[in-house]
Design a protein around this motif. Sequence first.
Motif, PDB file in Angstrom:
ATOM      1  N   GLU A  70       7.804  -1.258  10.899  1.00  6.92           N
ATOM      2  CA  GLU A  70       8.125  -1.585   9.802  1.00  6.92           C
ATOM      3  C   GLU A  70       8.562  -0.793   8.794  1.00  6.92           C
ATOM      4  O   GLU A  70       9.871  -0.526   7.882  1.00  6.92           O
ATOM      5  CB  GLU A  70       7.467  -2.958   8.829  1.00  6.92           C
ATOM      6  CG  GLU A  70       7.715  -3.022   7.859  1.00  6.92           C
ATOM      7  CD  GLU A  70       6.266  -4.281   6.902  1.00  6.92           C
ATOM      8  OE1 GLU A  70       5.913  -4.365   5.615  1.00  6.92           O
ATOM      9  OE2 GLU A  70       5.354  -4.476   7.283  1.00  6.92           O
ATOM     10  N   VAL A  71       7.409   0.135   8.475  1.00  6.37           N
ATOM     11  CA  VAL A  71       7.221   1.593   8.417  1.00  6.37           C
ATOM     12  C   VAL A  71       9.274   2.393   8.313  1.00  6.37           C
ATOM     13  O   VAL A  71       9.648   2.557   8.001  1.00  6.37           O
ATOM     14  CB  VAL A  71       6.093   2.191   8.107  1.00  6.37           C
ATOM     15  CG1 VAL A  71       6.559   3.100   7.188  1.00  6.37           C
ATOM     16  CG2 VAL A  71       5.651   1.405   7.532  1.00  6.37           C
ATOM     17  N   PHE A  72       8.788   2.175   9.615  1.00  2.81           N
ATOM     18  CA  PHE A  72      10.245   3.154  10.234  1.00  2.81           C
ATOM     19  C   PHE A  72      11.706   2.782   9.506  1.00  2.81           C
ATOM     20  O   PHE A  72      11.990   2.983   9.676  1.00  2.81           O
ATOM     21  CB  PHE A  72       9.949   3.446  11.880  1.00  2.81           C
ATOM     22  CG  PHE A  72       9.009   4.715  12.069  1.00  2.81           C
ATOM     23  CD1 PHE A  72       9.912   5.628  12.090  1.00  2.81           C
ATOM     24  CD2 PHE A  72       7.529   4.283  12.522  1.00  2.81           C
ATOM     25  CE1 PHE A  72       9.187   6.938  12.415  1.00  2.81           C
ATOM     26  CE2 PHE A  72       6.998   5.917  12.700  1.00  2.81           C
ATOM     27  CZ  PHE A  72       7.695   7.086  12.879  1.00  2.81           C
ATOM     28  N   VAL A 129      -1.810  -4.948  17.801  1.00  4.90           N
ATOM     29  CA  VAL A 129       0.005  -6.331  17.581  1.00  4.90           C
ATOM     30  C   VAL A 129       0.066  -5.375  16.419  1.00  4.90           C
ATOM     31  O   VAL A 129       1.442  -4.980  16.023  1.00  4.90           O
ATOM     32  CB  VAL A 129      -0.256  -7.196  18.102  1.00  4.90           C
ATOM     33  CG1 VAL A 129       1.029  -7.917  17.902  1.00  4.90           C
ATOM     34  CG2 VAL A 129      -0.434  -7.662  19.913  1.00  4.90           C
ATOM     35  N   VAL A 130      -1.301  -5.994  15.640  1.00  3.66           N
ATOM     36  CA  VAL A 130      -0.397  -6.203  13.988  1.00  3.66           C
ATOM     37  C   VAL A 130       0.350  -4.856  13.533  1.00  3.66           C
ATOM     38  O   VAL A 130       0.740  -4.116  12.446  1.00  3.66           O
ATOM     39  CB  VAL A 130      -1.747  -7.270  13.564  1.00  3.66           C
ATOM     40  CG1 VAL A 130      -1.831  -6.566  11.674  1.00  3.66           C
ATOM     41  CG2 VAL A 130      -2.010  -7.944  13.869  1.00  3.66           C
ATOM     42  N   ASP A 131      -0.694  -3.311  14.154  1.00  3.66           N
ATOM     43  CA  ASP A 131      -0.799  -2.133  13.386  1.00  3.66           C
ATOM     44  C   ASP A 131       0.661  -1.763  13.772  1.00  3.66           C
ATOM     45  O   ASP A 131       0.978  -1.298  13.534  1.00  3.66           O
ATOM     46  CB  ASP A 131      -1.464  -1.380  14.618  1.00  3.66           C
ATOM     47  CG  ASP A 131      -2.099  -0.202  13.522  1.00  3.66           C
ATOM     48  OD1 ASP A 131      -2.130  -0.018  12.436  1.00  3.66           O
ATOM     49  OD2 ASP A 131      -2.758   0.758  13.890  1.00  3.66           O
ATOM     50  N   GLU A 132       1.103  -2.126  15.679  1.00  2.00           N
ATOM     51  CA  GLU A 132       2.147  -1.104  15.782  1.00  2.00           C
ATOM     52  C   GLU A 132       2.915  -2.327  14.993  1.00  2.00           C
ATOM     53  O   GLU A 132       4.272  -1.793  14.992  1.00  2.00           O
ATOM     54  CB  GLU A 132       2.000  -2.288  17.009  1.00  2.00           C
ATOM     55  CG  GLU A 132       1.260  -1.053  17.801  1.00  2.00           C
ATOM     56  CD  GLU A 132       1.149   0.575  17.842  1.00  2.00           C
ATOM     57  OE1 GLU A 132       2.511   0.998  17.286  1.00  2.00           O
ATOM     58  OE2 GLU A 132       0.132   0.480  18.600  1.00  2.00           O
ATOM     59  N   ALA A 133       2.788  -3.668  14.662  1.00  2.00           N
ATOM     60  CA  ALA A 133       4.761  -4.192  13.479  1.00  2.00           C
ATOM     61  C   ALA A 133       3.983  -3.396  12.976  1.00  2.00           C
ATOM     62  O   ALA A 133       5.265  -3.080  12.178  1.00  2.00           O
ATOM     63  CB  ALA A 133       3.942  -6.121  13.629  1.00  2.00           C
ATOM     64  N   ARG A 134       2.963  -3.099  11.733  1.00  2.00           N
ATOM     65  CA  ARG A 134       3.722  -2.067  10.337  1.00  2.00           C
ATOM     66  C   ARG A 134       4.436  -0.994  10.729  1.00  2.00           C
ATOM     67  O   ARG A 134       5.054  -0.628   9.417  1.00  2.00           O
ATOM     68  CB  ARG A 134       2.621  -1.390   9.897  1.00  2.00           C
ATOM     69  CG  ARG A 134       1.730  -3.132   9.096  1.00  2.00           C
ATOM     70  CD  ARG A 134       0.419  -2.486   8.440  1.00  2.00           C
ATOM     71  NE  ARG A 134      -0.636  -2.442   9.309  1.00  2.00           N
ATOM     72  CZ  ARG A 134      -1.647  -2.957  10.164  1.00  2.00           C
ATOM     73  NH1 ARG A 134      -1.800  -3.948   9.569  1.00  2.00           N
ATOM     74  NH2 ARG A 134      -3.231  -2.883  11.047  1.00  2.00           N
ATOM     75  N   HIS A 135       3.704  -0.489  12.221  1.00  2.00           N
ATOM     76  CA  HIS A 135       4.159   0.757  12.523  1.00  2.00           C
ATOM     77  C   HIS A 135       6.298   0.988  12.366  1.00  2.00           C
ATOM     78  O   HIS A 135       7.179   1.709  11.665  1.00  2.00           O
ATOM     79  CB  HIS A 135       4.184   1.893  13.582  1.00  2.00           C
ATOM     80  CG  HIS A 135       2.281   1.792  13.602  1.00  2.00           C
ATOM     81  ND1 HIS A 135       1.651   2.179  14.482  1.00  2.00           N
ATOM     82  CD2 HIS A 135       1.743   2.019  12.362  1.00  2.00           C
ATOM     83  CE1 HIS A 135       0.988   2.246  14.182  1.00  2.00           C
ATOM     84  NE2 HIS A 135       0.455   2.448  13.099  1.00  2.00           N
ATOM     85  N   ASP A 147       0.566  -1.010   0.418  1.00  2.00           N
ATOM     86  CA  ASP A 147       0.219  -0.073  -0.122  1.00  2.00           C
ATOM     87  C   ASP A 147       0.697   1.685  -0.241  1.00  2.00           C
ATOM     88  O   ASP A 147       0.683   2.591   0.106  1.00  2.00           O
ATOM     89  CB  ASP A 147      -0.681  -0.317   1.491  1.00  2.00           C
ATOM     90  CG  ASP A 147      -1.941  -1.199   1.334  1.00  2.00           C
ATOM     91  OD1 ASP A 147      -2.544  -1.519   0.364  1.00  2.00           O
ATOM     92  OD2 ASP A 147      -2.635  -1.249   2.023  1.00  2.00           O
ATOM     93  N   LEU A 148       2.035   0.992   0.372  1.00  2.00           N
ATOM     94  CA  LEU A 148       3.033   2.416   0.466  1.00  2.00           C
ATOM     95  C   LEU A 148       4.327   2.386  -1.296  1.00  2.00           C
ATOM     96  O   LEU A 148       4.353   1.175  -1.311  1.00  2.00           O
ATOM     97  CB  LEU A 148       4.367   2.762   1.214  1.00  2.00           C
ATOM     98  CG  LEU A 148       2.929   2.137   2.830  1.00  2.00           C
ATOM     99  CD1 LEU A 148       3.725   2.770   3.928  1.00  2.00           C
ATOM    100  CD2 LEU A 148       2.052   3.858   2.647  1.00  2.00           C
ATOM    101  N   ASP A 149       4.268   3.536  -1.878  1.00  2.00           N
ATOM    102  CA  ASP A 149       5.503   3.563  -2.839  1.00  2.00           C
ATOM    103  C   ASP A 149       6.331   3.484  -2.198  1.00  2.00           C
ATOM    104  O   ASP A 149       7.060   4.550  -2.516  1.00  2.00           O
ATOM    105  CB  ASP A 149       4.554   4.164  -3.734  1.00  2.00           C
ATOM    106  CG  ASP A 149       5.622   4.451  -5.437  1.00  2.00           C
ATOM    107  OD1 ASP A 149       6.402   2.955  -5.524  1.00  2.00           O
ATOM    108  OD2 ASP A 149       4.879   5.272  -6.077  1.00  2.00           O
TER     109      ASP A 149
END
Length: 204
Positions: free
Chosen positions: A169-171, A161-167, A75-77
């Motif tokens: 990952e992105v950082f 938990v899943v949402d924080e994992a994404r954060h 979802d991010l380019d």
Amino acid sequence: MTISDPHNPLYGNGANDVDRIMEIAIVNTDPDETLHAVADHADAIFTWDYDKGSRPKLDRLYEKAKTSQWNASTDLDWSTEVDPYEAVAILAETPQDGYFEQPASPIRNWDDATWKEFSFQSIAWRMSQFMHGEQGALVCTAKIVETVPWIDAKYYAATQVVDEARHVEVFARYLDEKIGTHYPINPHLRMLLDDIINDSRWDM
């Protein structure tokens, strides 16, 4: 060592004593550390009451979370080219006139290129602390799943938990692929996260 450890110089009221904190001048003695263990004194709580919906607000959040997930990889380019210096220019540090008035100031003779590099490294450091803090949130939300006594709360906390994992990952990916550098965790932030994980209360 956490602030809640009686052997810590910041134990008790010392945790709110800014002068004492600065006096101790905690430093990261192992910047290459990749694993950091913290004692978790909380009990893992099972519940055999599976009646979903007894807490409607949590249930609505859980249902919303199940249908509103996003994927950091797709979802991010990530193909977008990023000039790391231009990317942080909007948050660039600006020279403080007061410093230039002091002959002994180490930044008295900084030129524009030095300020630009300082700004870049400063933003990279701050973004790194956000990344480490997000991992703290990841571990904390996992702890809530483990320790909260209601099934509705466990369900919703699991989506967090899943949402924080994404954060995290992105950082991490942005710092490594776009900024090109990252910093280890600030020792004071690590102490704060250690204290939260170390605490036995699920609502801490």
